[in-house]
Write a protein that holds these residues in place. Structure first.
Motif, PDB file in Angstrom:
ATOM      1  N   THR B 138      -6.341  -5.859 -11.494  1.00 37.37           N
ATOM      2  CA  THR B 138      -5.994  -4.508 -11.959  1.00 37.37           C
ATOM      3  C   THR B 138      -6.636  -3.456 -11.068  1.00 37.37           C
ATOM      4  N   LEU B 139      -7.820  -3.779 -10.575  1.00 35.94           N
ATOM      5  CA  LEU B 139      -8.528  -2.831  -9.699  1.00 35.94           C
ATOM      6  C   LEU B 139      -7.723  -2.551  -8.431  1.00 35.94           C
ATOM      7  N   THR B 140      -7.251  -3.610  -7.762  1.00 37.58           N
ATOM      8  CA  THR B 140      -6.489  -3.379  -6.526  1.00 37.58           C
ATOM      9  C   THR B 140      -5.168  -2.676  -6.836  1.00 37.58           C
ATOM     10  N   ILE B 141      -4.581  -2.992  -8.008  1.00 34.20           N
ATOM     11  CA  ILE B 141      -3.321  -2.342  -8.366  1.00 34.20           C
ATOM     12  C   ILE B 141      -3.554  -0.862  -8.635  1.00 34.20           C
ATOM     13  N   LEU B 142      -4.696  -0.557  -9.282  1.00 38.64           N
ATOM     14  CA  LEU B 142      -5.072   0.841  -9.543  1.00 38.64           C
ATOM     15  C   LEU B 142      -5.204   1.609  -8.235  1.00 38.64           C
ATOM     16  N   MET B 143      -5.883   0.985  -7.255  1.00 37.92           N
ATOM     17  CA  MET B 143      -6.031   1.594  -5.929  1.00 37.92           C
ATOM     18  C   MET B 143      -4.660   1.842  -5.312  1.00 37.92           C
ATOM     19  N   CYS B 144      -3.781   0.839  -5.484  1.00 37.80           N
ATOM     20  CA  CYS B 144      -2.439   0.900  -4.906  1.00 37.80           C
ATOM     21  C   CYS B 144      -1.672   2.085  -5.473  1.00 37.80           C
ATOM     22  N   ILE B 145      -1.799   2.314  -6.784  1.00 36.99           N
ATOM     23  CA  ILE B 145      -1.046   3.393  -7.417  1.00 36.99           C
ATOM     24  C   ILE B 145      -1.669   4.741  -7.080  1.00 36.99           C
ATOM     25  N   VAL B 146      -2.992   4.837  -7.196  1.00 38.35           N
ATOM     26  CA  VAL B 146      -3.635   6.149  -7.093  1.00 38.35           C
ATOM     27  C   VAL B 146      -3.738   6.601  -5.641  1.00 38.35           C
ATOM     28  N   TYR B 147      -4.057   5.677  -4.724  1.00 34.82           N
ATOM     29  CA  TYR B 147      -4.232   6.073  -3.323  1.00 34.82           C
ATOM     30  C   TYR B 147      -2.984   5.829  -2.473  1.00 34.82           C
ATOM     31  N   GLY B 148      -1.986   5.148  -3.037  1.00 34.22           N
ATOM     32  CA  GLY B 148      -0.802   4.808  -2.247  1.00 34.22           C
ATOM     33  C   GLY B 148      -0.992   3.478  -1.566  1.00 34.22           C
ATOM     34  N   THR B 149       0.119   2.785  -1.340  1.00 37.33           N
ATOM     35  CA  THR B 149       0.029   1.418  -0.829  1.00 37.33           C
ATOM     36  C   THR B 149      -0.540   1.355   0.580  1.00 37.33           C
ATOM     37  N   GLN B 150      -0.300   2.413   1.360  1.00 38.37           N
ATOM     38  CA  GLN B 150      -0.770   2.388   2.746  1.00 38.37           C
ATOM     39  C   GLN B 150      -2.286   2.231   2.805  1.00 38.37           C
ATOM     40  N   PHE B 151      -2.973   3.055   2.000  1.00 34.31           N
ATOM     41  CA  PHE B 151      -4.431   3.009   1.968  1.00 34.31           C
ATOM     42  C   PHE B 151      -4.912   1.666   1.466  1.00 34.31           C
ATOM     43  N   GLU B 152      -4.260   1.191   0.397  1.00 30.44           N
ATOM     44  CA  GLU B 152      -4.689  -0.063  -0.212  1.00 30.44           C
ATOM     45  C   GLU B 152      -4.536  -1.210   0.779  1.00 30.44           C
ATOM     46  N   SER B 153      -3.427  -1.197   1.560  1.00 28.97           N
ATOM     47  CA  SER B 153      -3.199  -2.299   2.487  1.00 28.97           C
ATOM     48  C   SER B 153      -4.196  -2.268   3.634  1.00 28.97           C
ATOM     49  N   GLN B 154      -4.727  -1.057   3.926  1.00 31.47           N
ATOM     50  CA  GLN B 154      -5.763  -1.007   4.967  1.00 31.47           C
ATOM     51  C   GLN B 154      -7.100  -1.471   4.411  1.00 31.47           C
ATOM     52  N   PHE B 155      -7.330  -1.130   3.137  1.00 34.40           N
ATOM     53  CA  PHE B 155      -8.609  -1.451   2.501  1.00 34.40           C
ATOM     54  C   PHE B 155      -8.773  -2.962   2.350  1.00 34.40           C
ATOM     55  N   ILE B 156      -7.760  -3.602   1.774  1.00 27.17           N
ATOM     56  CA  ILE B 156      -7.765  -5.071   1.683  1.00 27.17           C
ATOM     57  C   ILE B 156      -6.471  -5.547   2.312  1.00 27.17           C
ATOM     58  N   GLU B 157      -6.569  -6.182   3.465  1.00 22.61           N
ATOM     59  CA  GLU B 157      -5.356  -6.524   4.196  1.00 22.61           C
ATOM     60  C   GLU B 157      -4.543  -7.595   3.464  1.00 22.61           C
ATOM     61  N   TYR B 158      -3.239  -7.503   3.659  1.00 23.88           N
ATOM     62  CA  TYR B 158      -2.301  -8.422   3.026  1.00 23.88           C
ATOM     63  C   TYR B 158      -2.628  -9.873   3.398  1.00 23.88           C
ATOM     64  N   ASP B 159      -2.864 -10.101   4.684  1.00 23.31           N
ATOM     65  CA  ASP B 159      -3.154 -11.463   5.133  1.00 23.31           C
ATOM     66  C   ASP B 159      -4.477 -11.959   4.571  1.00 23.31           C
ATOM     67  N   ALA B 160      -5.438 -11.003   4.405  1.00 21.74           N
ATOM     68  CA  ALA B 160      -6.732 -11.403   3.856  1.00 21.74           C
ATOM     69  C   ALA B 160      -6.570 -11.920   2.438  1.00 21.74           C
ATOM     70  N   LYS B 161      -5.676 -11.252   1.659  1.00 24.85           N
ATOM     71  CA  LYS B 161      -5.435 -11.704   0.293  1.00 24.85           C
ATOM     72  C   LYS B 161      -4.810 -13.096   0.289  1.00 24.85           C
ATOM     73  N   LYS B 162      -3.854 -13.292   1.224  1.00 21.37           N
ATOM     74  CA  LYS B 162      -3.209 -14.611   1.293  1.00 21.37           C
ATOM     75  C   LYS B 162      -4.240 -15.680   1.610  1.00 21.37           C
ATOM     76  N   THR B 163      -5.113 -15.388   2.599  1.00 26.10           N
ATOM     77  CA  THR B 163      -6.149 -16.347   2.977  1.00 26.10           C
ATOM     78  C   THR B 163      -7.085 -16.611   1.812  1.00 26.10           C
ATOM     79  N   LEU B 164      -7.451 -15.514   1.112  1.00 28.59           N
ATOM     80  CA  LEU B 164      -8.385 -15.637  -0.011  1.00 28.59           C
ATOM     81  C   LEU B 164      -7.815 -16.532  -1.093  1.00 28.59           C
TER      82      LEU B 164
END
Lengths: 82, 238
Positions: B138-164
């Protein structure tokens, strides 16, 4: 009927009202919001049934993630039921 | 006509459920019948080292089922990422007003700590990997909504999530495999020599905290990936 029983009856009747409302609402966004309310009440019911683990899952999953995913889906499709 | 058929079907279903309900012994259903519940209530704490017996069942007696549940999430994430085709770029949202952003700034560390607490205290108090992982997602989704997806994708990279997510799945299997090397069945806990500790302490209950951490990482990364795949858009689209 003591207070806690009255509380349970209130919770359960509210659950039924929410469930019927979700089925009847034509505006899908409103239906999703009512569904989130349903999940929140269900979480309280789980807690009253001495199942706090399930209550936490219901609150986080049902009221949080499911609502968000439904909203994204609505924003990608239509808002009104046909 | 259709409605009448549906009504009759619903009434039949209701009658079936009511007759099943009357089969449950009302007076003593709190006493937990059967061998397995009695065994778990009496010896659960000694067997698993977990004070929270629900987690004890989930991650010790029935840890193989939990592995199956994590596989379900893994499959769901893989399916959704296939459905929302790869090669799409994150939708450049500007996010909400600065007031909302500041509020989220204040909220962020607390939500992070609540998630961490729920995961790490899964064997002591209600909660565990699934619940805490959802809070983190929910935290990352909150960031995604409030800051916009661009910021969120820079903060935690898409590939990093996949690896995690994949790393958490591998970690889950590795913790289970440790018991194999000790010569015990897959995912066995205290029997395989994991230190039990004092029940009620933070570091206790053998491999349960480790499994909780892995499941928490997996659920958090998985749910956040699902949301992020769904809000993506093709670069050409408006």
């Amino acid at each position: 009927m003591d207070m806690i029983e009255l509380f349970h009856v209130m919770l359960l009747s509210f659950l039924i009202v929410c469930a019927l409302a979700v089925a009847h609402l034509r505006d899908l966004l409103s239906a999703v919001i009512v569904f989130a309310a349903y999940s929140l009440i269900m979480a309280i019911v789980w807690q009253q049934l001495n199942a706090p683990d399930i209550a936490m899952t219901e609150a986080a999953m049902g009221a949080g993630i499911t609502t968000l995913l439904f909203m994204v889906t609505i924003s990608k499709t239509r808002r009104r039921e046909q | 006509m259709k409605k009448a058929v549906a009504l009759v079907l619903m009434l039949l279903l209701g009658a079936c459920l009511l007759s099943a309900l009357s089969g449950i012994p009302q007076a003593e259903y709190r006493l937990l019948h059967g061998e397995a519940p009695a065994r778990i209530v009496q010896h659960g704490m000694d067997d698993t080292g977990a004070v929270n017996l629900v987690t004890g069942v989930l991650f010790d007696y029935r840890s193989f089922d939990t592995l199956g549940e994590s596989t379900v999430i893994f499959t769901a994430v893989a399916g959704i990422m296939m459905l929302f085709l790869p090669g799409q770029v994150p939708l450049a949202g500007k996010g909400l007003s600065s007031m909302a952003k500041r509020s989220v700034d204040l909220l962020l560390p607390f939500v992070l700590i609540v998630g961490l607490y729920v995961i790490s205290h899964g064997h002591i108090s209600p909660g565990g990997g699934f619940q805490g992982g959802t809070i983190w997602a929910t935290l990352t989704i909150l960031m995604c909504i409030v800051y916009g997806t661009q910021f969120e994708s820079q903060f935690i990279e898409y590939d990093a999530k996949k690896t995690l997510e994949s790393a958490a799945a591998v970690a889950l299997l590795l913790v289970g495999a440790v018991a194999l090397f000790a010569g015990y069945p897959f995912l066995s806990n205290l029997a395989a020599g994991f230190p039990g500790g004092t029940p009620g302490q933070l570091v206790s209950a053998g491999h349960i905290p480790w499994l909780n951490a892995a499941v928490g990482m997996k659920v958090a990364a998985g749910l956040s990936l699902i949301f992020f795949s769904m809000v993506k858009k093709k670069s050409g689209e408006g």
